[in-house]
Design a protein around this motif. Sequence first.
Motif, mmCIF file in Angstrom:
data_model
loop_
_atom_site.group_PDB
_atom_site.id
_atom_site.type_symbol
_atom_site.label_atom_id
_atom_site.label_comp_id
_atom_site.label_asym_id
_atom_site.label_seq_id
_atom_site.Cartn_x
_atom_site.Cartn_y
_atom_site.Cartn_z
ATOM 1 N N ARG A 251 63.772 109.604 -53.408
ATOM 2 C CA ARG A 251 64.459 110.429 -54.205
ATOM 3 C C ARG A 251 63.762 110.938 -55.546
ATOM 4 N N THR A 252 63.762 112.275 -55.277
ATOM 5 C CA THR A 252 63.126 112.975 -56.669
ATOM 6 C C THR A 252 63.565 112.891 -57.952
ATOM 7 N N SER A 253 62.986 112.845 -58.603
ATOM 8 C CA SER A 253 63.363 112.782 -60.139
ATOM 9 C C SER A 253 64.285 114.125 -60.591
ATOM 10 N N PHE A 254 65.233 113.860 -61.601
ATOM 11 C CA PHE A 254 65.923 115.130 -61.964
ATOM 12 C C PHE A 254 65.093 116.167 -62.195
ATOM 13 N N THR A 255 63.969 116.103 -63.156
ATOM 14 C CA THR A 255 63.099 117.147 -63.488
ATOM 15 C C THR A 255 62.618 117.916 -62.081
ATOM 16 N N GLU B 30 73.360 124.162 -42.915
ATOM 17 C CA GLU B 30 73.792 124.983 -44.324
ATOM 18 C C GLU B 30 73.229 124.170 -45.393
ATOM 19 N N PRO B 31 72.706 125.308 -46.336
ATOM 20 C CA PRO B 31 72.110 124.643 -47.616
ATOM 21 C C PRO B 31 72.736 124.106 -48.530
ATOM 22 N N ILE B 32 72.186 123.076 -49.035
ATOM 23 C CA ILE B 32 73.079 122.207 -50.450
ATOM 24 C C ILE B 32 72.258 122.710 -51.557
ATOM 25 N N PRO B 33 72.887 123.405 -52.701
ATOM 26 C CA PRO B 33 72.130 124.325 -53.541
ATOM 27 C C PRO B 33 71.523 123.240 -54.505
ATOM 28 N N PHE B 34 72.314 122.166 -54.897
ATOM 29 C CA PHE B 34 71.603 120.950 -55.425
ATOM 30 C C PHE B 34 71.765 119.698 -55.175
ATOM 31 N N ILE B 35 70.599 119.007 -54.610
ATOM 32 C CA ILE B 35 70.839 117.553 -54.344
ATOM 33 C C ILE B 35 70.794 116.596 -55.508
ATOM 34 N N ASN C 272 66.703 110.380 -70.832
ATOM 35 C CA ASN C 272 66.418 109.435 -69.980
ATOM 36 C C ASN C 272 66.893 109.755 -68.488
ATOM 37 N N PRO C 273 66.255 110.931 -68.031
ATOM 38 C CA PRO C 273 66.891 111.457 -66.752
ATOM 39 C C PRO C 273 66.722 110.889 -65.558
ATOM 40 N N SER C 274 67.230 110.917 -64.396
ATOM 41 C CA SER C 274 66.951 110.168 -63.155
ATOM 42 C C SER C 274 65.562 110.388 -62.706
ATOM 43 N N PRO C 275 64.926 109.039 -62.502
ATOM 44 C CA PRO C 275 63.467 108.906 -62.121
ATOM 45 C C PRO C 275 63.293 109.282 -60.637
ATOM 46 N N ALA C 276 62.095 109.454 -60.110
ATOM 47 C CA ALA C 276 61.772 109.227 -58.752
ATOM 48 C C ALA C 276 61.707 107.816 -58.237
ATOM 49 N N MET C 277 62.373 107.797 -56.972
ATOM 50 C CA MET C 277 62.590 106.433 -56.526
ATOM 51 C C MET C 277 62.244 106.242 -55.006
ATOM 52 N N GLY C 278 62.280 105.065 -54.687
ATOM 53 C CA GLY C 278 62.205 104.673 -53.163
ATOM 54 C C GLY C 278 60.565 104.576 -52.959
ATOM 55 N N LEU C 279 60.480 104.573 -51.427
ATOM 56 C CA LEU C 279 59.206 104.437 -51.037
ATOM 57 C C LEU C 279 57.960 105.188 -51.601
#
Length: 459
Positions: free
Chosen positions: A355-359, A79-84, A343-350
Amino acid sequence: MPASYNTDPSSYRDPSGFIFQKDGILYRQVNLSFREDFDHFIKRGCYDKLKEQGLIIGHKTLAENITGSPDHYQTLQPEPIPFISYPYEWSFDMLKDAALLTLRLVREALNYEMILKDATPYNIQYREGKMVFIDTLSFAKYNPEEPWIAYRQFCECFLSPLLLMHYSGQPLQQMLLAWPEGIPIAVTRSLLPRRTRWSIHIYLHIHLHAKLSRKKDEPANSKALFSKKKLLNLLMSLEIAIGKCKAPSQPTAWSDYYSDASGRDDYLEQKNRIISEWLKKMNGIQSAIDMGANRGEFSKLVADRKIPVLATDLDQSSINQLYLDIKSKKERFIQPLVLDISNPSPAMGLQNAERTSFTDRAHFDLVMALAIVHHLAIGKNIPLVRIADIFQQIGKQLIIEFVPKEDEKVKQMLSVKKDIYPGYTETEFEKAFRTYFTIDSKDPIPGSGRTLYLMTKHV
């Protein structure tokens, strides 16, 4: 790998399966190596029970091997999650509820001779008013000869940040950006006050845990008889420790925002009236974001129209209170999120891809930016045209409020800093936003000196 599908960049750690997309639809592949555990999860009724209780998302089972992989066993369409969203974007009680959900899932799974093999908050998302578990491949067959393999992970990802926030009285979710895999037990132990050693639950899960983990000749995950009774006692102790954690309660600059605003004649009522009229005339709005939402007063106007709205604010206390309100009223259409627009959440991880950025995640039909431009332009020194650029990246239509220099709030801001903002005028504001938007409507808010704008992004 065939170009017909795309594997999710965060779905590489678990050999049990992976997430992928094809034609814009999200799927989960179950690999042959996980066949025995997955069949047990489904056939013993564990999946049906957890779904019935609303603890996990549901899925459809497809016969097709979409990936063409020789490791394929089953294909699921969740089932879809509208916003991760991610843990560092949650309020205190969102993280706390995610922790309690994780413990409840372990307890429920034991009734079916199963257990969670990992305990990361990234397996949990916010959906329709509550936290819900999304990874059906995290359930493995229970082995009484092994301790709970995810115990340390739970302590570092959930217990550590909650305890540190509880005892410091400060919102520290941003620490999860520094330690995305969880705050190390040793770090938590060093930061907690000495008196926590006298709490049996904190002593066991943090202080003693850290001490034993240092012993190289006695690894924390060494095999030993670990009965259900022992595990249930462990879960109960963790539940007690988590349950005693309270959100930071210090008042912030935004705690009394609505009280202050309501004292300005009928400012809120007039603002509410104008926005409501605009919303009634809008067609095709299927998603919205309220940036600087505070406790969601205007987010509720959108939610009342059954339009999902992401309510964001940098004030942790306000977002936490909004979450608790949503939870008590079982509101399905508002999703709270802690976010600093500057200062929105950045892209992270490998490879900066897990983890994609907020933008990159933020794509909405409607953006609301009420009583926030002056905080960005004067409080953060962001040029008006850059502010306009931020909003045009996120949404197609924009409801925005301009607060002039003559406003008492702006005067307060300028009383403690030099006025280096000759370009902060209504004329320059309109000029900057016309770079990206067409101004459809402009309505002064009676008695306030403030102005509301309805804009549409250039095609």
